[in-house]
Scaffold this motif. Structure first.
Motif, PDB file in Angstrom:
ATOM      1  N   LEU A  44      -2.232  -9.578  -1.333  1.00  0.00           N
ATOM      2  CA  LEU A  44      -2.906 -10.588  -0.515  1.00  0.00           C
ATOM      3  C   LEU A  44      -3.175 -10.092   0.905  1.00  0.00           C
ATOM      4  O   LEU A  44      -3.735 -10.822   1.719  1.00  0.00           O
ATOM      5  CB  LEU A  44      -2.077 -11.871  -0.477  1.00  0.00           C
ATOM      6  CG  LEU A  44      -1.910 -12.573  -1.832  1.00  0.00           C
ATOM      7  CD1 LEU A  44      -0.979 -13.766  -1.704  1.00  0.00           C
ATOM      8  CD2 LEU A  44      -3.257 -13.003  -2.393  1.00  0.00           C
ATOM      9  N   GLY A  45      -2.759  -8.847   1.204  1.00  0.00           N
ATOM     10  CA  GLY A  45      -3.131  -8.222   2.468  1.00  0.00           C
ATOM     11  C   GLY A  45      -2.010  -7.925   3.432  1.00  0.00           C
ATOM     12  O   GLY A  45      -2.240  -7.284   4.463  1.00  0.00           O
ATOM     13  N   VAL A  46      -0.785  -8.375   3.158  1.00  0.00           N
ATOM     14  CA  VAL A  46       0.314  -8.214   4.112  1.00  0.00           C
ATOM     15  C   VAL A  46       1.160  -6.994   3.739  1.00  0.00           C
ATOM     16  O   VAL A  46       1.797  -6.986   2.682  1.00  0.00           O
ATOM     17  CB  VAL A  46       1.214  -9.465   4.144  1.00  0.00           C
ATOM     18  CG1 VAL A  46       2.366  -9.265   5.133  1.00  0.00           C
ATOM     19  CG2 VAL A  46       0.405 -10.699   4.519  1.00  0.00           C
ATOM     20  N   PRO A  47       1.204  -5.953   4.577  1.00  0.00           N
ATOM     21  CA  PRO A  47       2.115  -4.834   4.295  1.00  0.00           C
ATOM     22  C   PRO A  47       3.561  -5.330   4.313  1.00  0.00           C
ATOM     23  O   PRO A  47       3.932  -6.148   5.158  1.00  0.00           O
ATOM     24  CB  PRO A  47       1.857  -3.860   5.452  1.00  0.00           C
ATOM     25  CG  PRO A  47       0.540  -4.274   6.040  1.00  0.00           C
ATOM     26  CD  PRO A  47       0.436  -5.749   5.825  1.00  0.00           C
ATOM     27  N   SER A 136       1.628   2.497  13.103  1.00  0.00           N
ATOM     28  CA  SER A 136       0.221   2.707  12.783  1.00  0.00           C
ATOM     29  C   SER A 136      -0.521   1.377  12.784  1.00  0.00           C
ATOM     30  O   SER A 136       0.080   0.311  12.618  1.00  0.00           O
ATOM     31  CB  SER A 136       0.088   3.366  11.401  1.00  0.00           C
ATOM     32  OG  SER A 136      -1.270   3.569  11.058  1.00  0.00           O
ATOM     33  N   ARG A 137      -1.844   1.460  12.953  1.00  0.00           N
ATOM     34  CA  ARG A 137      -2.713   0.307  12.745  1.00  0.00           C
ATOM     35  C   ARG A 137      -3.431   0.406  11.399  1.00  0.00           C
ATOM     36  O   ARG A 137      -4.309  -0.402  11.101  1.00  0.00           O
ATOM     37  CB  ARG A 137      -3.728   0.203  13.894  1.00  0.00           C
ATOM     38  CG  ARG A 137      -3.095  -0.255  15.201  1.00  0.00           C
ATOM     39  CD  ARG A 137      -4.081  -0.331  16.352  1.00  0.00           C
ATOM     40  NE  ARG A 137      -5.281  -1.085  16.067  1.00  0.00           N
ATOM     41  CZ  ARG A 137      -5.355  -2.417  16.083  1.00  0.00           C
ATOM     42  NH1 ARG A 137      -4.268  -3.132  16.350  1.00  0.00           N
ATOM     43  NH2 ARG A 137      -6.493  -3.018  15.830  1.00  0.00           N
ATOM     44  N   ASP A 138      -3.042   1.381  10.605  1.00  0.00           N
ATOM     45  CA  ASP A 138      -3.631   1.620   9.287  1.00  0.00           C
ATOM     46  C   ASP A 138      -2.792   0.891   8.233  1.00  0.00           C
ATOM     47  O   ASP A 138      -1.693   1.325   7.889  1.00  0.00           O
ATOM     48  CB  ASP A 138      -3.663   3.126   9.011  1.00  0.00           C
ATOM     49  CG  ASP A 138      -4.312   3.473   7.680  1.00  0.00           C
ATOM     50  OD1 ASP A 138      -4.437   2.593   6.803  1.00  0.00           O
ATOM     51  OD2 ASP A 138      -4.687   4.646   7.507  1.00  0.00           O
ATOM     52  N   ARG A 139      -3.295  -0.210   7.725  1.00  0.00           N
ATOM     53  CA  ARG A 139      -2.527  -1.015   6.773  1.00  0.00           C
ATOM     54  C   ARG A 139      -2.293  -0.267   5.468  1.00  0.00           C
ATOM     55  O   ARG A 139      -1.252  -0.422   4.836  1.00  0.00           O
ATOM     56  CB  ARG A 139      -3.258  -2.335   6.505  1.00  0.00           C
ATOM     57  CG  ARG A 139      -3.518  -3.146   7.766  1.00  0.00           C
ATOM     58  CD  ARG A 139      -4.290  -4.414   7.471  1.00  0.00           C
ATOM     59  NE  ARG A 139      -4.806  -5.016   8.692  1.00  0.00           N
ATOM     60  CZ  ARG A 139      -5.443  -6.178   8.740  1.00  0.00           C
ATOM     61  NH1 ARG A 139      -5.643  -6.861   7.626  1.00  0.00           N
ATOM     62  NH2 ARG A 139      -5.890  -6.658   9.887  1.00  0.00           N
ATOM     63  N   GLY A 140      -3.264   0.542   5.071  1.00  0.00           N
ATOM     64  CA  GLY A 140      -3.097   1.316   3.846  1.00  0.00           C
ATOM     65  C   GLY A 140      -1.945   2.296   3.955  1.00  0.00           C
ATOM     66  O   GLY A 140      -1.160   2.459   3.012  1.00  0.00           O
ATOM     67  N   LEU A 141      -1.828   2.954   5.099  1.00  0.00           N
ATOM     68  CA  LEU A 141      -0.720   3.879   5.325  1.00  0.00           C
ATOM     69  C   LEU A 141       0.612   3.153   5.232  1.00  0.00           C
ATOM     70  O   LEU A 141       1.570   3.650   4.626  1.00  0.00           O
ATOM     71  CB  LEU A 141      -0.883   4.545   6.691  1.00  0.00           C
ATOM     72  CG  LEU A 141       0.285   5.388   7.213  1.00  0.00           C
ATOM     73  CD1 LEU A 141       0.640   6.501   6.240  1.00  0.00           C
ATOM     74  CD2 LEU A 141      -0.058   5.963   8.588  1.00  0.00           C
ATOM     75  N   LEU A 142       0.691   1.968   5.811  1.00  0.00           N
ATOM     76  CA  LEU A 142       1.954   1.226   5.827  1.00  0.00           C
ATOM     77  C   LEU A 142       2.337   0.683   4.454  1.00  0.00           C
ATOM     78  O   LEU A 142       3.477   0.261   4.257  1.00  0.00           O
ATOM     79  CB  LEU A 142       1.875   0.085   6.841  1.00  0.00           C
ATOM     80  CG  LEU A 142       1.741   0.533   8.300  1.00  0.00           C
ATOM     81  CD1 LEU A 142       1.562  -0.670   9.210  1.00  0.00           C
ATOM     82  CD2 LEU A 142       2.947   1.361   8.727  1.00  0.00           C
ATOM     83  N   ARG A 143       1.413   0.710   3.513  1.00  0.00           N
ATOM     84  CA  ARG A 143       1.740   0.264   2.153  1.00  0.00           C
ATOM     85  C   ARG A 143       2.218   1.404   1.263  1.00  0.00           C
ATOM     86  O   ARG A 143       2.576   1.174   0.103  1.00  0.00           O
ATOM     87  CB  ARG A 143       0.519  -0.426   1.520  1.00  0.00           C
ATOM     88  CG  ARG A 143       0.250  -1.811   2.078  1.00  0.00           C
ATOM     89  CD  ARG A 143      -0.666  -2.607   1.165  1.00  0.00           C
ATOM     90  NE  ARG A 143      -2.025  -2.097   1.182  1.00  0.00           N
ATOM     91  CZ  ARG A 143      -2.989  -2.575   1.966  1.00  0.00           C
ATOM     92  NH1 ARG A 143      -2.736  -3.553   2.812  1.00  0.00           N
ATOM     93  NH2 ARG A 143      -4.206  -2.074   1.911  1.00  0.00           N
ATOM     94  N   ARG A 144       2.255   2.607   1.781  1.00  0.00           N
ATOM     95  CA  ARG A 144       2.682   3.740   0.958  1.00  0.00           C
ATOM     96  C   ARG A 144       4.183   3.660   0.689  1.00  0.00           C
ATOM     97  O   ARG A 144       4.991   3.475   1.595  1.00  0.00           O
ATOM     98  CB  ARG A 144       2.321   5.069   1.630  1.00  0.00           C
ATOM     99  CG  ARG A 144       0.817   5.275   1.797  1.00  0.00           C
ATOM    100  CD  ARG A 144       0.501   6.717   2.137  1.00  0.00           C
ATOM    101  NE  ARG A 144       0.748   7.586   1.004  1.00  0.00           N
ATOM    102  CZ  ARG A 144      -0.146   7.887   0.062  1.00  0.00           C
ATOM    103  NH1 ARG A 144      -1.362   7.374   0.106  1.00  0.00           N
ATOM    104  NH2 ARG A 144       0.162   8.702  -0.924  1.00  0.00           N
TER     105      ARG A 144
END
Length: 245
Positions: A44-47, A136-144
């Motif tokens: 739903l978008g929240v890391p 980071s401001r990169d949400r994709g990175l924070l989901r790794r």
């Protein structure tokens, strides 16, 4: 998804991550009956780095919890100051946060910074290997999944970024003890030892110097010192309760 339907709501601080229709209160979500609650929250978008306690029908659960039909889920903000157990508090910043990295170093905070874009997989692996909190401001990175720990930097303004990190993690502060260029530690040095590295005007004007033990850069209270002193004094006034020993 075709499976159990749950109701989910997000704390106000997390609503910037979700779609507009999910920002006002509980909304229905149909799950697949197998995915974890953590997966649902991230879908739903929240890391998960930004999610605090996960409450199901008012009771805390782990991110691995698999939702059942009819459950009501509340996703809370991270509690501040946030504790990061398992290693000394150290940070890793991506290529877009150079100013924040330099300001953290100015305050004596261990802040590694990649000045080139080495890619999300390499950053996540470095975070895990050195046990550093990835900023980071990169949400994709924070989901790794391989990240040791991470935190989203909410503002694009360096002053606000610094305040956010200091408020969230409350790192011990020790101003003027780290090299702002490479993150190495500074050591006081004799003027004679660095004389060959000084411009003539600097040599005549200043007598107190420090040198980085890692990159040999020399520091003194030059023309920019007043501006840096303002950054330091503001941070120490608001967040200087915890100081490095």
């Amino acid at each position: 998804m075709n499976g159990p339907e749950i109701q989910i709501s997000f704390a106000p601080g997390l609503r910037l991550f979700v779609s507009a229709e999910r920002r006002t209160g509980p909304t229905p979500v149909t799950t697949d009956g197998a995915s974890s609650l953590g997966h649902v929250v991230e879908s739903l978008g929240v890391p998960l780095t930004e999610a605090g306690r996960l409450l199901v029908d008012g009771r805390p659960v782990e991110a691995a919890h698999v939702p059942s039909a009819g459950e009501t889920v509340e996703v809370q903000d991270v509690t501040r100051p946030q504790q990061v157990p398992g290693a000394p508090l150290r940070f890793l910043l991506d290529v877009h946060l150079g100013t924040l990295a330099r300001r953290l170093r100015l305050l004596g905070v261990d802040a590694s910074y990649e000045s080139e874009d080495i890619g999300d997989p390499a950053l996540a692996a470095l975070s895990a290997r050195e046990r550093r909190v990835m900023l980071s401001r990169d949400r994709g990175l924070l989901r790794r999944r391989e990240l040791w720990a991470g935190a989203y930097v909410y503002s694009d303004r360096p002053d606000e970024q610094l305040r956010d990190v200091l408020e969230r993690f409350a790192p011990p502060l020790a101003p003027w003890t780290r090299c702002t260029a490479c993150n190495g530690e500074l050591s006081g040095t004799d003027k004679d030892a660095v004389r060959a590295r000084l411009e003539q005007g600097t040599e005549k004007t200043y007598d107190v110097f420090a040198q980085c033990v890692k990159c040999d850069r020399v520091y003194w209270r030059g023309a920019h010192h007043a501006r840096l002193e303002t950054i330091v004094s503001d941070a120490m006034r608001e967040f200087g309760g915890a100081t490095a020993g």
